[in-house]
Design a protein around this motif. Structure first.
Motif, PDB file in Angstrom:
ATOM      1  N   PHE A 189       0.837  -1.204   0.000  1.00  0.00           N
ATOM      2  CA  PHE A 189       0.000   0.000   0.000  1.00  0.00           C
ATOM      3  C   PHE A 189       0.874   1.256   0.000  1.00  0.00           C
ATOM      4  O   PHE A 189       0.626   2.205  -0.750  1.00  0.00           O
ATOM      5  N   GLN A 190       1.896   1.245   0.836  1.00  0.00           N
ATOM      6  CA  GLN A 190       2.759   2.421   0.944  1.00  0.00           C
ATOM      7  C   GLN A 190       3.504   2.699  -0.368  1.00  0.00           C
ATOM      8  O   GLN A 190       3.568   3.839  -0.829  1.00  0.00           O
ATOM      9  N   ARG A 191       4.044   1.637  -0.964  1.00  0.00           N
ATOM     10  CA  ARG A 191       4.742   1.803  -2.251  1.00  0.00           C
ATOM     11  C   ARG A 191       3.785   2.370  -3.299  1.00  0.00           C
ATOM     12  O   ARG A 191       4.104   3.312  -4.013  1.00  0.00           O
ATOM     13  N   ASP A 192       2.599   1.775  -3.370  1.00  0.00           N
ATOM     14  CA  ASP A 192       1.617   2.215  -4.370  1.00  0.00           C
ATOM     15  C   ASP A 192       1.217   3.674  -4.160  1.00  0.00           C
ATOM     16  O   ASP A 192       1.186   4.457  -5.107  1.00  0.00           O
ATOM     17  N   LEU A 193       0.905   4.025  -2.911  1.00  0.00           N
ATOM     18  CA  LEU A 193       0.455   5.399  -2.660  1.00  0.00           C
ATOM     19  C   LEU A 193       1.564   6.391  -2.978  1.00  0.00           C
ATOM     20  O   LEU A 193       1.311   7.487  -3.499  1.00  0.00           O
ATOM     21  N   LYS A 194       2.812   6.001  -2.716  1.00  0.00           N
ATOM     22  CA  LYS A 194       3.924   6.912  -3.049  1.00  0.00           C
ATOM     23  C   LYS A 194       4.031   7.124  -4.564  1.00  0.00           C
ATOM     24  O   LYS A 194       4.243   8.243  -5.020  1.00  0.00           O
ATOM     25  N   VAL A 195       3.877   6.052  -5.328  1.00  0.00           N
ATOM     26  CA  VAL A 195       3.910   6.185  -6.799  1.00  0.00           C
ATOM     27  C   VAL A 195       2.756   7.078  -7.258  1.00  0.00           C
ATOM     28  O   VAL A 195       2.919   7.955  -8.107  1.00  0.00           O
ATOM     29  N   PHE A 196       1.592   6.867  -6.650  1.00  0.00           N
ATOM     30  CA  PHE A 196       0.416   7.690  -6.977  1.00  0.00           C
ATOM     31  C   PHE A 196       0.722   9.168  -6.710  1.00  0.00           C
ATOM     32  O   PHE A 196       0.493  10.030  -7.571  1.00  0.00           O
ATOM     33  N   LEU A 197       1.237   9.470  -5.524  1.00  0.00           N
ATOM     34  CA  LEU A 197       1.473  10.866  -5.148  1.00  0.00           C
ATOM     35  C   LEU A 197       2.544  11.510  -6.036  1.00  0.00           C
ATOM     36  O   LEU A 197       2.393  12.643  -6.499  1.00  0.00           O
ATOM     37  N   ARG A 198       3.611  10.768  -6.303  1.00  0.00           N
ATOM     38  CA  ARG A 198       4.684  11.278  -7.146  1.00  0.00           C
ATOM     39  C   ARG A 198       4.150  11.587  -8.560  1.00  0.00           C
ATOM     40  O   ARG A 198       4.398  12.650  -9.125  1.00  0.00           O
ATOM     41  N   SER A 199       3.342  10.662  -9.107  1.00  0.00           N
ATOM     42  CA  SER A 199       2.788  10.858 -10.455  1.00  0.00           C
ATOM     43  C   SER A 199       1.897  12.092 -10.483  1.00  0.00           C
ATOM     44  O   SER A 199       1.995  12.934 -11.379  1.00  0.00           O
ATOM     45  N   ARG A 200       1.015  12.207  -9.492  1.00  0.00           N
ATOM     46  CA  ARG A 200       0.085  13.349  -9.474  1.00  0.00           C
ATOM     47  C   ARG A 200       0.833  14.655  -9.291  1.00  0.00           C
ATOM     48  O   ARG A 200       0.465  15.669  -9.867  1.00  0.00           O
ATOM     49  N   SER A 201       1.887  14.645  -8.486  1.00  0.00           N
ATOM     50  CA  SER A 201       2.585  15.918  -8.258  1.00  0.00           C
ATOM     51  C   SER A 201       3.280  16.364  -9.547  1.00  0.00           C
ATOM     52  O   SER A 201       3.403  17.557  -9.810  1.00  0.00           O
ATOM     53  N   GLU A 202       3.727  15.406 -10.370  1.00  0.00           N
ATOM     54  CA  GLU A 202       4.325  15.785 -11.654  1.00  0.00           C
ATOM     55  C   GLU A 202       3.266  16.333 -12.620  1.00  0.00           C
ATOM     56  O   GLU A 202       3.542  17.193 -13.447  1.00  0.00           O
ATOM     57  N   GLU A 203       2.056  15.824 -12.507  1.00  0.00           N
ATOM     58  CA  GLU A 203       0.999  16.213 -13.439  1.00  0.00           C
ATOM     59  C   GLU A 203       0.286  17.512 -13.046  1.00  0.00           C
ATOM     60  O   GLU A 203      -0.316  18.181 -13.891  1.00  0.00           O
ATOM     61  N   LEU A 204       0.338  17.846 -11.755  1.00  0.00           N
ATOM     62  CA  LEU A 204      -0.360  19.054 -11.293  1.00  0.00           C
ATOM     63  C   LEU A 204       0.403  20.315 -11.668  1.00  0.00           C
ATOM     64  O   LEU A 204       1.630  20.320 -11.679  1.00  0.00           O
ATOM     65  N   ILE A 205      -0.345  21.380 -11.934  1.00  0.00           N
ATOM     66  CA  ILE A 205       0.282  22.693 -12.081  1.00  0.00           C
ATOM     67  C   ILE A 205       0.756  23.132 -10.693  1.00  0.00           C
ATOM     68  O   ILE A 205       0.224  22.669  -9.682  1.00  0.00           O
ATOM     69  N   PRO A 206       1.750  24.012 -10.614  1.00  0.00           N
ATOM     70  CA  PRO A 206       2.147  24.526  -9.302  1.00  0.00           C
ATOM     71  C   PRO A 206       0.922  25.155  -8.634  1.00  0.00           C
ATOM     72  O   PRO A 206       0.161  25.864  -9.300  1.00  0.00           O
ATOM     73  N   GLY A 207       0.715  24.866  -7.372  1.00  0.00           N
ATOM     74  CA  GLY A 207      -0.459  25.386  -6.686  1.00  0.00           C
ATOM     75  C   GLY A 207      -1.700  24.528  -6.869  1.00  0.00           C
ATOM     76  O   GLY A 207      -2.759  24.835  -6.327  1.00  0.00           O
ATOM     77  N   GLY A 208      -1.567  23.444  -7.637  1.00  0.00           N
ATOM     78  CA  GLY A 208      -2.700  22.537  -7.845  1.00  0.00           C
ATOM     79  C   GLY A 208      -3.084  21.801  -6.568  1.00  0.00           C
ATOM     80  O   GLY A 208      -2.332  21.801  -5.587  1.00  0.00           O
ATOM     81  N   ALA A 209      -4.261  21.194  -6.571  1.00  0.00           N
ATOM     82  CA  ALA A 209      -4.760  20.554  -5.345  1.00  0.00           C
ATOM     83  C   ALA A 209      -5.376  19.195  -5.624  1.00  0.00           C
ATOM     84  O   ALA A 209      -5.630  18.814  -6.776  1.00  0.00           O
ATOM     85  N   MET A 210      -5.647  18.485  -4.542  1.00  0.00           N
ATOM     86  CA  MET A 210      -6.135  17.110  -4.658  1.00  0.00           C
ATOM     87  C   MET A 210      -7.035  16.803  -3.464  1.00  0.00           C
ATOM     88  O   MET A 210      -6.715  17.183  -2.335  1.00  0.00           O
ATOM     89  N   VAL A 211      -8.156  16.151  -3.712  1.00  0.00           N
ATOM     90  CA  VAL A 211      -8.985  15.627  -2.613  1.00  0.00           C
ATOM     91  C   VAL A 211      -9.094  14.114  -2.799  1.00  0.00           C
ATOM     92  O   VAL A 211      -9.585  13.632  -3.817  1.00  0.00           O
ATOM     93  N   LEU A 212      -8.616  13.377  -1.810  1.00  0.00           N
ATOM     94  CA  LEU A 212      -8.678  11.916  -1.858  1.00  0.00           C
ATOM     95  C   LEU A 212      -9.560  11.404  -0.719  1.00  0.00           C
ATOM     96  O   LEU A 212      -9.445  11.880   0.412  1.00  0.00           O
ATOM     97  N   ALA A 213     -10.437  10.453  -1.029  1.00  0.00           N
ATOM     98  CA  ALA A 213     -11.241   9.830   0.026  1.00  0.00           C
ATOM     99  C   ALA A 213     -10.870   8.351   0.101  1.00  0.00           C
ATOM    100  O   ALA A 213     -10.956   7.632  -0.896  1.00  0.00           O
ATOM    101  N   PHE A 214     -10.427   7.929   1.272  1.00  0.00           N
ATOM    102  CA  PHE A 214     -10.006   6.534   1.490  1.00  0.00           C
ATOM    103  C   PHE A 214     -11.041   5.775   2.316  1.00  0.00           C
ATOM    104  O   PHE A 214     -11.631   6.344   3.232  1.00  0.00           O
ATOM    105  N   ILE A 215     -11.230   4.499   2.015  1.00  0.00           N
ATOM    106  CA  ILE A 215     -11.916   3.611   2.949  1.00  0.00           C
ATOM    107  C   ILE A 215     -10.822   3.110   3.882  1.00  0.00           C
ATOM    108  O   ILE A 215      -9.822   2.566   3.407  1.00  0.00           O
TER     109      ILE A 215
END
Lengths: 364, 364
Positions: free
Chosen positions: B196-222
């Motif tokens: 889970f930790q490895r996956d979430l880190k890949v997710f976060l790294r990918s999204r941070s590269e794709e976001l514009i500076p100042g971009g935002a994210m809302v994640l809902a976890f079970i």
């Protein structure tokens, strides 16, 4: 029913699917290759984007769908090598109407990526692919967000049946035919031609708003030309007429039906582009092609196979629209007749068709 | 088989489809509304883009798919009014795995546009919608091209079964269970948590590269939480165990099967986000919800209806993955047993679940 809702190629991957019957359209795309190469090379060299954004409009669903993406990636890869730099990222948008079978395209993407990596090697950079459904006779993308548009064998589909064809009482002025013919009343051809012009202008205006300054476009049209002898929709209409005479199709249905498709001349296309004014024509190339060669392997001249393949090609592209109007139950009979008609016409004179390829750019 | 290829909600619009059984996930999205409002308002006010670009990751196919788009358009419309200016254009990217039923989403778009125009009025600006298939554990979009990411009830699906679960001889160390349980050998829980930790880190790294500076994210976890009492996958595994005892499922199959899903604790999520380092947590909110309320209309407490609805919800989300492993023929029996089990558990103690909503931003 609105053209937008019934017009789509036959979906899935079965015998009558577009996916299995699209060699004709594939060859139309291949005929654009030298112009694509010229266009993409120039575009890439002058813009050198971090991410090259491309949209293929009217991509349909089948083996051709990813051909444009694959061609562009290879051209850009070759140019990057001559410039001694890494290729850019790519973002491809695959567009077609809402009813197109995008699921089949999307399921084929893992194989596409694998194939591209094998062909291009490890330098094949990120290539992001999205599907964007909706009519191209209107806006599909944000302002100034696309570098290059491609569309092949699509713009003969009109946004709607010309309204002028129907009188105020709702009666069609073009009875017993599904398109303008030499026997149509005055006004029918004009109504079709004007609808085509209006649609193409909306298309060009929309694309020019979506293109970055200096962006480019390659469009391939199926056209009418004095040097080709395919009567297009007239043949289709003739078969419906025969079936009316044999009481297999209601006369009322044929009288009220018109196809939302028009094959312009090359001159008409040039005139609309010039009148609309957003684009500069860089090159315009007409090709007369041999219809048999466009659906058969080289050297295979078997006329039964030819007629069968051409019929399947036509069926994949037209069945949804005919079915909605005339009912599914007559489709097999209809296309059996089309197949016989093709052989008959081919024996009189080898069938030929005409394409027009236009490379145009938006002012910087 | 790779998780990516079998994981998708039940497609279409039939009785067992996700489209008809997704009230649970809808309520999970609704629980994010106040945070979405806070986040989007701030994001829009600070960036004021000509076109607001949003991606919903793991959008699935059903009535919830366009809820996020609709919510965002309404929030931005309200903010634009207070700023006394026209709303921006919107570009939405709907993402899910390659097997997701995008065709059903795309066919619903004309109705969506119509509804939005009715609700928002004539100022509802161009809103461009694309589908972007592929795993969110990796890149999906070009660099700096998205303003806002949303993902709800998705990140408990791992990219793969943790490799550590299988010995070199290919034997699973987690027999008779499909997830970590209190009886699992040491190492099973750790293997899941680390995946889970490895996956979430890949997710976060990918999204941070794709976001514009100042971009935002809302994640809902079970999430897993001491204040909720749903045993999640343990209940599912227990039923497979019963069916092994009754020779309805092969022991060998259950022994080798593990589910590619893990419910983290809130603390685990926070730790991964902080360790990965691309995002600043703006708000983190835990909700304990009543499971019956999350699938029923207000005031309806009928336990049979509840068990039936919850079972259908679970079936729509898990059937493709179970079917691929255990065969379609046992699915009806399996979910009948799940329904009885839900009633049984509910009678012992009212079922409760836990969500974690995180609003985070990328540094400007």
């Amino acid at each position: 029913m609105a053209t937008e809702q019934v017009l789509h190629m036959n979906g899935g991957t079965g015998e009558t699917s577009y996916a299995n019957n699209s060699t004709f359209q594939k060859n139309a795309i291949l005929r654009t290759n030298h112009i694509m190469e010229e266009c993409i090379t120039k575009l890439y060299r002058t813009t050198l984007p971090e991410c090259l954004k491309v949209a293929d409009l009217g991509c349909s669903s089948g083996p051709n769908t990813l051909m444009v993406a694959s061609t562009i990636v290879k051209i850009v890869d070759a140019v990057s090598q001559t410039l001694n730099q890494d290729p850019p990222m790519f973002q491809f948008f695959l567009n077609d109407l809402y009813g197109n079978d995008f699921n089949t395209i999307f399921k084929s993407l893992p194989d596409f990526y694998k194939r591209m990596e094998e062909e291009i090697g490890h330098k094949f950079g990120p290539c992001f692919i999205s599907g964007t459904p909706g009519t191209f006779y209107g806006r599909l993308f944000p302002n100034h967000s696309i570098h290059f548009f491609h569309s092949s064998s699509t713009l003969h589909w009109l946004s709607q049946i010309p309204k002028e064809l129907n009188s105020e009482a709702g009666k069609s002025m073009n009875k017993r035919a599904i398109c303008p013919t030499s026997e149509s009343p005055p006004g029918v051809h004009k109504a079709y031609s004007e609808q085509f012009q209006r649609d193409l202008k909306v298309f060009l205006r929309s694309r020019s708003e979506e293109l970055i300054p200096g962006g480019a476009m390659v469009l391939a049209f199926i056209i009418s030309d004095q040097n080709h002898n395919i009567k297009g929709w007239e043949v289709f209409g003739g078969i419906f007429n025969d079936m009316v005479s044999e009481h297999m199709v209601e006369k009322r249905k044929l009288d009220s039906f018109n196809i939302s498709s028009y094959f312009p001349t090359a001159e008409e296309v040039r005139q609309v582009i010039e009148e609309e004014g957003s684009f500069n024509i860089q090159r315009m190339e007409k090709t007369i092609y041999d219809t048999m060669e466009s659906v058969m392997e080289i050297g295979n001249e078997d006329e039964d196979t030819f007629a069968e393949r051409l019929t399947k090609t036509m069926r994949a592209a037209t069945e949804p629209i005919f079915k909605a109007e005339f009912g599914e139950e007559i489709m097999d009979e209809y296309f059996t007749r089309l197949q016989s008609k093709i052989i008959q016409l081919h024996r009189v004179e080898r069938l030929k068709g005409a394409n027009l390829i236009v490379h145009m750019t938006k002012d910087t």
